[in-house]
Structure formats: C-alpha cells, structure tokens
Write a protein that holds these residues in place. Sequence first.
Motif, short mmCIF file in Angstrom:
data_model
loop_
_atom_site.label_atom_id
_atom_site.label_comp_id
_atom_site.label_asym_id
_atom_site.label_seq_id
_atom_site.Cartn_x
_atom_site.Cartn_y
_atom_site.Cartn_z
N VAL A 54 0.84 -1.20 0.00
CA VAL A 54 0.00 0.00 0.00
C VAL A 54 0.87 1.25 0.00
O VAL A 54 0.61 2.22 -0.73
CB VAL A 54 -0.95 0.01 1.21
CG1 VAL A 54 -1.76 1.31 1.25
CG2 VAL A 54 -1.89 -1.18 1.18
N HIS A 55 1.92 1.23 0.80
CA HIS A 55 2.83 2.38 0.83
C HIS A 55 3.46 2.62 -0.54
O HIS A 55 3.67 3.77 -0.96
CB HIS A 55 3.93 2.16 1.86
CG HIS A 55 3.48 2.31 3.28
ND1 HIS A 55 2.48 3.17 3.66
CD2 HIS A 55 3.91 1.71 4.43
CE1 HIS A 55 2.30 3.10 4.97
NE2 HIS A 55 3.16 2.22 5.45
N VAL A 56 3.79 1.54 -1.25
CA VAL A 56 4.34 1.69 -2.60
C VAL A 56 3.29 2.30 -3.52
O VAL A 56 3.57 3.25 -4.28
CB VAL A 56 4.81 0.33 -3.16
CG1 VAL A 56 5.24 0.47 -4.61
CG2 VAL A 56 5.95 -0.23 -2.32
N ALA A 57 2.07 1.79 -3.45
CA ALA A 57 1.00 2.26 -4.34
C ALA A 57 0.65 3.72 -4.09
O ALA A 57 0.34 4.46 -5.03
CB ALA A 57 -0.23 1.38 -4.17
N THR A 58 0.68 4.15 -2.84
CA THR A 58 0.34 5.54 -2.51
C THR A 58 1.56 6.46 -2.54
O THR A 58 1.42 7.66 -2.30
CB THR A 58 -0.29 5.62 -1.12
OG1 THR A 58 0.61 5.10 -0.13
CG2 THR A 58 -1.60 4.83 -1.06
N GLU A 59 2.74 5.87 -2.83
CA GLU A 59 4.00 6.62 -2.87
C GLU A 59 4.23 7.37 -1.55
O GLU A 59 4.69 8.50 -1.51
CB GLU A 59 4.03 7.59 -4.05
CG GLU A 59 3.91 6.86 -5.39
CD GLU A 59 4.06 7.79 -6.58
OE1 GLU A 59 4.09 9.02 -6.40
OE2 GLU A 59 4.15 7.27 -7.71
N ALA A 60 3.91 6.67 -0.46
CA ALA A 60 4.00 7.28 0.86
C ALA A 60 5.42 7.71 1.22
O ALA A 60 5.63 8.67 1.95
CB ALA A 60 3.47 6.31 1.92
N GLY A 81 -2.38 3.93 9.22
CA GLY A 81 -3.70 3.35 9.44
C GLY A 81 -4.35 2.91 8.15
O GLY A 81 -4.98 1.84 8.09
N TYR A 82 -4.19 3.71 7.09
CA TYR A 82 -4.77 3.34 5.80
C TYR A 82 -4.10 2.09 5.24
O TYR A 82 -4.77 1.20 4.70
CB TYR A 82 -4.62 4.51 4.83
CG TYR A 82 -5.25 4.26 3.48
CD1 TYR A 82 -6.63 4.32 3.32
CD2 TYR A 82 -4.48 3.95 2.37
CE1 TYR A 82 -7.23 4.08 2.08
CE2 TYR A 82 -5.06 3.71 1.13
CZ TYR A 82 -6.43 3.79 0.99
OH TYR A 82 -7.01 3.55 -0.23
N ALA A 113 -4.24 3.70 14.88
CA ALA A 113 -4.41 4.36 13.59
C ALA A 113 -5.32 3.52 12.68
O ALA A 113 -6.19 4.05 11.96
CB ALA A 113 -3.06 4.57 12.93
N TRP A 114 -5.13 2.20 12.70
CA TRP A 114 -5.98 1.32 11.91
C TRP A 114 -7.44 1.45 12.34
O TRP A 114 -8.35 1.56 11.49
CB TRP A 114 -5.52 -0.13 12.08
CG TRP A 114 -6.52 -1.14 11.59
CD1 TRP A 114 -6.76 -1.50 10.31
CD2 TRP A 114 -7.43 -1.89 12.41
NE1 TRP A 114 -7.77 -2.45 10.27
CE2 TRP A 114 -8.20 -2.69 11.53
CE3 TRP A 114 -7.67 -1.96 13.79
CZ2 TRP A 114 -9.18 -3.56 11.99
CZ3 TRP A 114 -8.64 -2.82 14.25
CH2 TRP A 114 -9.40 -3.62 13.35
N LEU A 115 -7.70 1.47 13.63
CA LEU A 115 -9.07 1.59 14.12
C LEU A 115 -9.69 2.90 13.66
O LEU A 115 -10.88 2.94 13.30
CB LEU A 115 -9.08 1.50 15.65
CG LEU A 115 -10.47 1.57 16.31
CD1 LEU A 115 -11.36 0.43 15.83
CD2 LEU A 115 -10.33 1.54 17.84
N GLY A 129 -17.80 5.29 3.98
CA GLY A 129 -17.46 4.38 2.89
C GLY A 129 -15.98 4.37 2.59
O GLY A 129 -15.24 5.32 2.87
N GLU A 130 -15.55 3.25 2.01
CA GLU A 130 -14.14 3.05 1.69
C GLU A 130 -13.61 4.09 0.69
O GLU A 130 -12.48 4.57 0.82
CB GLU A 130 -13.96 1.64 1.13
CG GLU A 130 -12.54 1.25 0.80
CD GLU A 130 -12.49 -0.21 0.37
OE1 GLU A 130 -12.43 -1.08 1.27
OE2 GLU A 130 -12.54 -0.48 -0.85
N GLN A 131 -14.44 4.43 -0.29
CA GLN A 131 -13.99 5.39 -1.29
C GLN A 131 -13.78 6.76 -0.68
O GLN A 131 -12.84 7.49 -1.05
CB GLN A 131 -14.99 5.48 -2.44
CG GLN A 131 -14.47 6.27 -3.64
CD GLN A 131 -13.21 5.67 -4.22
OE1 GLN A 131 -13.15 4.46 -4.49
NE2 GLN A 131 -12.18 6.49 -4.41
N ALA A 132 -14.62 7.12 0.29
CA ALA A 132 -14.45 8.41 0.96
C ALA A 132 -13.13 8.43 1.72
O ALA A 132 -12.42 9.46 1.72
CB ALA A 132 -15.61 8.67 1.92
N LEU A 133 -12.76 7.32 2.36
CA LEU A 133 -11.48 7.25 3.07
C LEU A 133 -10.32 7.38 2.08
O LEU A 133 -9.37 8.13 2.33
CB LEU A 133 -11.38 5.92 3.81
CG LEU A 133 -10.05 5.62 4.50
CD1 LEU A 133 -9.74 6.64 5.58
CD2 LEU A 133 -10.05 4.20 5.08
#
Length: 402
Positions: free
Chosen positions: A271-277, A291-292, A345-347, A357-361
């Motif tokens: 996920v970090h790779v995909a979001t270029e965190a 968390g994301y 953070a996950w919670l 909704g997931e898309q809003a996050l």
Amino acid sequence: MAGLSLSLALAVAVVGWLVLRDDTYVAPSPRTPSAAVEPGEAAAVLQRFERAVRAGDADAAAALAPADDAAAADLLRAVVDNAAAIGVDRFTLRYVDAVGGVDQDGRWTAVVETTWRFPGFDRVASAADVEFDLRSETDGTTTLAGIGGSSTISPVWLTGPVRVVRGPRALVVAADDPGRYARLARAAVPVVRRVLPAWRAGLVVEVPRSGEELDDALGAEPGQYAAIAAVTSGVGDDLAPGVPIHVLVNPDVFASLDGRGARVVMSHEAVHVATEAATEPDVVPTWLTEGYADYVALRDVDLPLSVTAAQVARQVRREGLPARLPGDRRFDTRTTHLGAAYEAAWLACVLLAERSGEQALTDFYAGLEAGDDVDAEFRRAFGLSVAAFTRRWRQALSDLPA
C-alpha cells in the motif's frame, strides 16, 4: 634519567653497528611510495567496471580486483550476475571524491555517484552516492576491492550475490532464498488493487542478509530498524516524488512472522508503494498513512478485534485513553508501544470507512496528498470535525474487548 641515557646509548650502538657492517642496510620501502589518492586512476577503473556490468562480462569485472583478493573478484563477478538477473539498465558510475587517505596497504575509499534502474518496475533511474573501496598498486594502477560503506547507502544488489524472482506483478531481489518473499509479493498486489485499482506499477522487494545490512541499504543509523519487519523507501539519495519506491525486508524480524502476519506486513508495505508514501510531502499525518495501509492489508482478513487491536486495548487499560489521534512521534521505529500506535491508527481508518465508505477514506487520503487542509477535507469527506471524530474514536477504544 639513567634509563633514558641507557636507551640512547643502545640506539647509538645499533646505528654504529649498521654503519660498520660490510653489507649495506636498506629499509623496506612502503608498498605504495606515493601513498596518494589517484582520482584519474579511480575514474578509469570505475569506467571499466561500468562497461563490464553493462556488457554482462563477469570475467572483465573480476579482473579489476586486486590480484591477491579473491573475495573482491567474487563480489565484482556477483554484481555482474546480479545485474543480468535483474535486468538492470542505466547503470553509471562517476567518481566524486575520496573519503580519508590511503592506508599502509594502499587501500582507500571513494564516493561514487551511482545510477541504476530495475526496468519494468522503476519508471526512472535511482541515483545515490555509494562508497567503493579501491587499492593503489605499486605499478601505479588502481584496483577495485569492494563496494558499500557506512557513510552512504549500500544497495543490496551491489554488495553481494542475490537471487532473483521476476514476474509481471513483482520483482524480488534477495540475498537468500527468495521463494517465500516472491509468493507474498505476488499475493499482495491484488490485495492493494482491490482498493486502489489504478495502481499498475507492480512491487519490488529487496531482502538483504540481515537487519544490519538493512540499515546499510537504507543509509540508516545502526539498529534503527531492528524491530521492524519491513520498510518502504524511495531508492537512492533523492526522495522526490516519482523516484523508485521499493520494499526492503528485515529478514531477522520477518522470519519470526507466521503466514498470516507475513501476508499482512507485505500487503501493508505494498500500500505504501502504491500511494508513494515514502516520497509524499509531509502533509499527510502518519496516523493516516499507517492506518490506511493497515486498513487495506486487513480489509479481507477475518480476525476479531481481540487480535487486531490487542496491543492498543492493553495500553488503554494500563494508561487510560489517549487525548488525541497518534502523533507522528508515536511511529518512530525505536519508540515503545509502536504496535499500539499502528492499531490505534488502523481503528481510526476503520471507523472513517464505516461512517462514509471506503472510497471516501481513499479520497480523503488522496486529498491530503494533494495538499488540502486537514480540517476542511475531514469535514468534507466525513461530515464532522477532527475533534468530533476524535471523541468517537476514543469511545471505540474504550469499548475494545479486554
């Protein structure tokens, strides 16, 4: 004083004996009479090594090592083999400067501007200063004795033999058996794409030999990642947006993970790779970044809160409810209660997804990456203030099962 006089007398006697001998005494000459750094020779041997790597000529590379240093020859041969297995391109070496002087064996260290790319996964080349060990020979030439050092990064593929597994979804470069990491990397890609379907770049995972070598690969302080199973990082010295982003594994910690834990960790890093965190500006709070990533990694994992929030539940019982969402310092790799910070953070992300909704996050995350104001974007995405959400999050923490 008497002892000093005796020493002087003995010294004079020895010198007199040497002068009176029939044969002439000649002091041994140092191995490198000039004992000087030779930038021109260094640049020349680096250029020859660059050509050998580009041509896939392991014999030519090994010939650049000192004649009496089999380990150096093996390393240079391995780098050529590594590059061929990975498919490295855009490999260049440029001598920059010396680090210190020449030792009594003629050895010295140079900082070398190095570029490379893993095609099919990296859009652009990585660039970093890397230390190369050189040796000035008695005939005036310079040989190549090693790669990697403590004051610069030491890329995994440049510092020892690696084994490579390459597929359409993932590339694994590992010092040891890459099989487990390759399976996990392949499985992580669809987990991320279910939530972030636009991500098509694929995943690169590098596995050094040890946690200590992970620090070297990242140019980190010794022990900085001793407790971390994996870290996602921009590759090279320039961490500007757009540079290659890879997952680097700490094999000492990763080996202790069970199958499910290993899958979650690899998906989290993907996920970090995909979001270029690793290269995003410092506008996204760390609680959202981490968390994301956990939200996506755990999205389809059937586990109760007594497992996914066990550490933060214990912390709440022991220390009471936190006053605010986890601050960036709570995610320092050497801090205590690191696992609790991740769970908290996950919670928070789970609650936000449940609310809007997931898309809003996901859109909220993307908005902050674009530089939007946190409070304004929070109200727009979720219809409440950060303060109001924090109260709901604290209540959820207090309701966690014991």
